[in-house]
Design a protein around this motif. Structure first.
Motif, PDB file in Angstrom:
ATOM      1  N   SER A  45       0.706  -1.185   0.302  1.00  0.00           N
ATOM      2  CA  SER A  45       0.267  -0.131  -0.094  1.00  0.00           C
ATOM      3  C   SER A  45       0.778   1.503   0.170  1.00  0.00           C
ATOM      4  N   ILE A  46       0.820   2.259  -0.073  1.00  0.00           N
ATOM      5  CA  ILE A  46       1.415   3.454  -0.488  1.00  0.00           C
ATOM      6  C   ILE A  46       1.356   3.582   1.107  1.00  0.00           C
ATOM      7  N   VAL A  72      -6.146   0.317  -7.395  1.00  0.00           N
ATOM      8  CA  VAL A  72      -6.977   0.117  -6.366  1.00  0.00           C
ATOM      9  C   VAL A  72      -6.545  -0.975  -5.631  1.00  0.00           C
ATOM     10  N   ASP A  73      -6.879  -1.694  -4.211  1.00  0.00           N
ATOM     11  CA  ASP A  73      -6.596  -2.996  -3.486  1.00  0.00           C
ATOM     12  C   ASP A  73      -8.224  -3.329  -3.701  1.00  0.00           C
ATOM     13  N   GLU A  74      -7.931  -4.607  -4.391  1.00  0.00           N
ATOM     14  CA  GLU A  74      -9.338  -5.401  -4.315  1.00  0.00           C
ATOM     15  C   GLU A  74      -9.849  -5.743  -2.894  1.00  0.00           C
ATOM     16  N   LYS A  75      -9.511  -5.818  -2.090  1.00  0.00           N
ATOM     17  CA  LYS A  75      -9.887  -6.408  -0.886  1.00  0.00           C
ATOM     18  C   LYS A  75     -10.566  -4.548   0.594  1.00  0.00           C
ATOM     19  N   ASP A  76     -10.099  -3.477   0.215  1.00  0.00           N
ATOM     20  CA  ASP A  76      -9.950  -2.467   0.516  1.00  0.00           C
ATOM     21  C   ASP A  76      -9.729  -1.325  -0.834  1.00  0.00           C
ATOM     22  N   LYS A  77     -10.777  -0.793  -1.169  1.00  0.00           N
ATOM     23  CA  LYS A  77     -11.121   0.071  -2.270  1.00  0.00           C
ATOM     24  C   LYS A  77     -10.949   1.696  -2.417  1.00  0.00           C
ATOM     25  N   ARG A  78     -10.570   2.206  -0.734  1.00  0.00           N
ATOM     26  CA  ARG A  78     -10.060   3.128  -0.776  1.00  0.00           C
ATOM     27  C   ARG A  78      -8.575   3.434  -0.782  1.00  0.00           C
ATOM     28  N   ALA A  79      -8.079   2.319  -0.311  1.00  0.00           N
ATOM     29  CA  ALA A  79      -6.565   2.151  -0.108  1.00  0.00           C
ATOM     30  C   ALA A  79      -6.123   1.965  -1.687  1.00  0.00           C
ATOM     31  N   ARG A  85       1.011  -1.653  10.194  1.00  0.00           N
ATOM     32  CA  ARG A  85      -0.242  -2.791  10.457  1.00  0.00           C
ATOM     33  C   ARG A  85       0.848  -3.832   8.879  1.00  0.00           C
ATOM     34  N   LYS A  86      -0.202  -4.530   8.841  1.00  0.00           N
ATOM     35  CA  LYS A  86      -0.039  -5.771   7.827  1.00  0.00           C
ATOM     36  C   LYS A  86      -1.006  -5.299   6.772  1.00  0.00           C
ATOM     37  N   ALA A  87      -0.769  -5.228   5.349  1.00  0.00           N
ATOM     38  CA  ALA A  87      -1.799  -4.885   4.759  1.00  0.00           C
ATOM     39  C   ALA A  87      -3.351  -5.633   4.291  1.00  0.00           C
ATOM     40  N   LYS A  88      -4.159  -5.478   4.030  1.00  0.00           N
ATOM     41  CA  LYS A  88      -4.819  -6.148   3.723  1.00  0.00           C
ATOM     42  C   LYS A  88      -4.975  -6.122   2.981  1.00  0.00           C
TER      43      LYS A  88
END
Length: 130
Positions: free
Chosen positions: A31-32, A63-70, A124-127
């Protein structure tokens, strides 16, 4: 940095770009926020670095598949090739810079840096990694 500047320029890179490429090479897609943590960058400077790496075709952001905000950054094939091309050049330059330092002093420095690294908060562990 003064000694490595010409090496980065000859490789068509800046030090922050290499830091991001090397980190992504070793850690995989990040993640960024995690990339910012690992490279000790600020969000403003990392945005510019990532944009330039995207323009060069060395990374892609999605876009992160599990967290569309990330947003997740990963190396492209061209990025992996750039790392493979530049890593030996980088390592040779570092060997030259540190050749006058004894092996014991190098081990001591590495030990101290590892102790410091262990005391820093871990991201933290990225989703997208779970």
């Amino acid at each position: 940095m003064r000694a490595m500047g010409p090496v980065f320029r000859e490789g068509g890179l800046t030090a922050p770009q290499w830091d991001a490429l090397e980190t992504l090479s070793h850690k995989g897609a990040l993640s960024i926020n995690d990339l910012m943590h690992f490279t000790l960058s600020t969000s403003g400077s990392l945005d510019v670095v990532v944009r330039n790496l995207i323009d060069a075709g060395w990374v892609e952001k999605s876009v992160d598949e599990k967290d569309k905000r990330a947003r997740v950054v990963r190396l492209t094939l061209a990025g992996r090739e750039k790392v493979a091309e530049f890593l030996p050049i980088h390592n040779r330059a570092l060997d030259q810079i540190f050749q006058s330092i004894s092996a014991q002093d190098k081990r001591s420095t590495i030990s101290t840096l590892n102790q410091l690294r262990k005391k820093l908060p871990q991201p933290r562990k990225a989703k997208h990694d779970q």
